[in-house]
Design a protein around this motif. Sequence first.
Motif, short mmCIF file in Angstrom:
data_model
loop_
_atom_site.label_atom_id
_atom_site.label_comp_id
_atom_site.label_asym_id
_atom_site.label_seq_id
_atom_site.Cartn_x
_atom_site.Cartn_y
_atom_site.Cartn_z
N VAL A 48 3.93 -0.96 3.64
CA VAL A 48 3.56 0.42 3.30
C VAL A 48 4.79 1.12 2.72
O VAL A 48 5.82 1.23 3.38
CB VAL A 48 3.04 1.18 4.53
CG1 VAL A 48 2.70 2.62 4.15
CG2 VAL A 48 1.81 0.49 5.11
N LEU A 58 -2.93 6.43 1.32
CA LEU A 58 -3.72 6.05 2.51
C LEU A 58 -4.06 7.29 3.33
O LEU A 58 -5.21 7.46 3.77
CB LEU A 58 -2.93 5.06 3.36
CG LEU A 58 -2.67 3.66 2.79
CD1 LEU A 58 -1.82 2.85 3.76
CD2 LEU A 58 -3.97 2.93 2.50
N ALA A 80 0.62 -5.43 6.27
CA ALA A 80 0.78 -4.78 4.97
C ALA A 80 2.15 -4.12 4.87
O ALA A 80 2.69 -3.62 5.86
CB ALA A 80 -0.31 -3.74 4.76
N PRO A 110 -3.72 1.26 7.30
CA PRO A 110 -3.24 -0.01 6.73
C PRO A 110 -3.49 -1.17 7.69
O PRO A 110 -3.34 -1.02 8.91
CB PRO A 110 -1.74 0.23 6.55
CG PRO A 110 -1.39 1.26 7.58
CD PRO A 110 -2.60 2.14 7.69
N LEU A 158 0.83 -1.20 0.00
CA LEU A 158 0.00 0.00 0.00
C LEU A 158 0.87 1.25 0.00
O LEU A 158 2.00 1.24 0.49
CB LEU A 158 -0.91 0.01 1.23
CG LEU A 158 -1.85 -1.20 1.38
CD1 LEU A 158 -2.56 -1.17 2.74
CD2 LEU A 158 -2.87 -1.23 0.25
#
Length: 361
Positions: free
Chosen positions: A321, A308, A319, A315, A303
């Motif tokens: 990031v 975001l 995940a 998140p 992500l």
Amino acid sequence: MLRLVTVLGFLLLVPTLATSADSLDVILLHSESSSTEWTKSFASGLESGLGSVAQVHQEFLGREDMDEDHFDTVYQQLLEAHLTPQVVVTDGRIAFAFARKYGPSLFPDAPVVFCSIPRPTPEVLSSYKNCTGLPVEHSMRQVVDLIFTLRPGTRTVVGIADSTATGKARMKAVVQAMQPYMDQAQLIFPGYEAGDDEGMRLDDLSTVLSSVPSRGVTLFLGFSEDRQGSPVLNETMASILKSRTASPTFVLDDSFMGTGVVGGLLISGNAVGQDAARLVKKILQGENIQEMLPQPVHGSLILDGKALARFGISPPEGATVVNPPETVSEPENAISTNMIGWFFGILLCAGLFFLFKRYKP
């Protein structure tokens, strides 16, 4: 005598070293006319996975909108180059089709590792035994579940897809994956409405991306050509996404990360290249390619931190990031607001105490 033995030993060793070096010659065929973010990432993963002693020759074959004469010309150029790779790695559908058609005369003894395509049909695999690969497998059910996990209030999912065979297959899979959510959200594929289902025009794509409602998301399934069949370059698509995306946009690979998309369950070009390098090494070490079953490649949760933050999404645990949002930090020697408040509070108390003592009768 010792010197003579040493010289003779070296002369006997030279052919062995040459053979070892030759065994690391690999050709990488791309289904593009020129370099893209995906091809760069893929090649980087392959080269780093093989190591510095490997010789990787890249060839950009062209896109599928090009006619047969173009690929015949590429074939002649490669034939005249007298390349003798020990392994051929194909990146995409065109590259794998090219290897199947021209490989027997270009690289007659070289096994093929196919990448960046869905699993070929059993008929193709049985007819082309000297190959294995890394078929891409997207789980649209997991992709759709992720959308409603990150944005549970979603009321509209706007799917973006082209009219290629891959695009149609992905749209069909998304329709099936959306069934559990159809009581709370609608699914729209612009360009595939009743009475006008020939696909989307490139000119309409920007309008669609900027018009997604506030409680909607965009699911980008790929857009490599418009409804007239004209190719859409990755650079063009990246520019449109970066300037026009108005909703959380989920994608299937990492080609467009950094353009404002949220990300999702992504296939990483670098990771696929690394996996391809591992297969190449096994082949060069003597493992029988006909006994190596294709190993599916699945997406991992990646992500974009700035995207975001832009859409107020947190998140989930586990995940990866990337591109974190910038934070403004105070200098280490800066005086905090609390300290200033305490300072003036103490001054005020001291002043009151002084006045109280001075005017006390």
